[in-house]
Design an enzyme around this catalytic site. Structure first.
Site: not given
Ligand SMILES: *Cc1c(COP(=O)(O)O)cnc(C)c1O
Length: 394
Positions: A196
């Site tokens: 991210k």
């Molecule tokens: C990555 C992601 C999540 C979950 O994130 P984590 O921190 O890995 O639990 C939820 N929603 C979206 C759209 C994502 O891309």
């Protein structure tokens, strides 16, 4: 180089870790607190300040954030949550954790975000049938914000709470306002997974303007416990007293992670600028190819978590599977975001089927996420473009 002597494949996304990031984590290891210490508050404050938000609550992942966010909004068995089928499964799973039902709103074929016209039509139908959702989870896909103005109008009219899944959208903005700023949403969720925009290894955060939601989130993050006894409760046994008011969890972030997050926040402007430069470069270099490139709504400014292309069937016979395989063979690991959530076996077992959300399915059939991350070098990006050129000329 690895054991085979070949350079490692180029990923679609990865973290950027500086010596300052490392030093920030090491400093916590040498300190008195390695969890729930001062770094948590520092990280929460830095994100809240960046977004102009009143409260920020750091947790162990965005999945945990979505779970306690849905609980804090009161989601319970018999209730309903709607989200986009073009998302990671966690956006929908949070409803099931609460015993509530899930439904989806099909996507806009240009932005790949949930479609405002589909939402309007589905809300009118649900209002007539008495099946309105309690919570809507708009997902800012690829870092491009949803059309939050019309979404807030519609949800306000029908009494639907809004929890933005902004996992892709740290630093993105809508109508000039940073995602996570006071906007009419009840909650905004960020993810700090390594692919991210910024990372804490694993981690997530909730932002809110609401004092009582904030208190509830703090309790749910840590077993439902509080030292602030509610008015009217029995007198405290003593200064050691604490009370469990909710069935909470251990969803705490560690101070090691928070220190990394606070350090990454100082680098966020540079990360965003580099991602935007790379996206503009892809736009320019890929323009001559028979690909559908990411369309941007004029009200939005993306954080560019993902750069998704789709082979244009009107201009090429080469399909997504051929591009995916051809890139892999050239050491480029593209990815696919997302298999529509309703097509997953778990959701099929709940009654969803192919054809339920045709725009999301049509989009998925061609979608391919190209490498895009802050440390991606121009030369590596050029390699991706050259590979696509060769594959599409076939
Ligand atoms: C990555 C992601 C999540 C979950 O994130 P984590 O921190 O890995 O639990 C939820 N929603 C979206 C759209 C994502 O891309």
């Amino acid at each position: 180089m690895n054991d085979s002597g070949k350079p490692p494949p180029l990923p679609y996304g990865r973290q950027s870790i500086s010596e300052e990031d490392i030093a920030a984590v090491v400093a916590v290891l040498r300190s008195d607190f390695i969890t729930q210490g001062p770094a948590i508050a520092r990280f929460e404050e830095s994100v809240a300040r960046y977004c102009g938000a009143r409260h920020a609550v750091a947790v162990s992942s965005a999945t945990a954030a979505l779970h306690i966010g849905a609980l804090a909004l009161g989601l319970k068995p018999g209730d309903r949550l709607w989200t986009s089928p073009n998302s990671f499964v966690a956006s929908a799973n949070c409803a099931l954790y609460c015993g509530a039902g899930v439904d989806f709103v099909d996507i806009d074929p240009r932005t790949y975000n949930l479609s405002v016209s589909s939402l309007a039509a589905k809300l009118d139908l649900a209002a007539a049938n008495g099946t309105l959702p309690n919570v809507l989870v708009p997902v800012h896909f690829a870092g491009q914000p949803c059309e939050m103005g019309p979404i807030h109008d519609l949800c306000g009219r029908h009494g639907v709470r809004v929890m933005e899944d902004a996992s892709h959208a740290v630093g993105a903005s809508y109508r000039g306002v940073t995602i996570g700023s006071p906007s009419g949403s009840d909650l905004t969720v960020f993810s700090f997974h390594p692919v991210k925009i910024i990372t804490t290894g694993e981690g997530g955060m909730l932002l809110t303007e609401d004092d009582s939601l904030h208190e509830r989130l703090l309790r749910l993050r840590s077993h439902g416990l509080t030292r602030k006894l509610p008015p009217g409760s029995a007198p405290a046994d003593g200064p050691w007293s604490y009370a469990q008011l909710d069935l909470g969890f251990n969803y705490r972030m560690t101070d090691l992670q928070a220190a990394l997050g606070a350090s990454q926040m100082t680098r966020l402007p540079v990360f965003l600028e580099r991602r935007r430069t790379l996206a503009a470069r892809y736009d320019r270099l890929l323009a001559p190819l028979p690909l559908i490139l990411p369309w941007q709504h004029p009200d939005t400014r993306s954080s560019w978590h993902l750069y998704v292309v789709r082979p244009d069937p009107a201009r090429t016979g080469v399909d997504r599977a051929a591009l995916y395989a051809g890139l892999r063979a050239r050491g480029i690991n593209a990815q696919v975001h997302y298999i529509p959530v309703h097509a997953q076996p778990w959701y099929r077992a709940l009654g969803f089927k192919s054809g339920d959300f045709p725009e999301a399915e049509r989009y998925y059939a061609g979608a391919l996420s190209l490498p895009l991350f802050a440390d991606l070098a121009d030369a590596d990006q050029d390699r991706v473009v050259a590979a696509l050129k060769a594959l599409l000329a076939a």
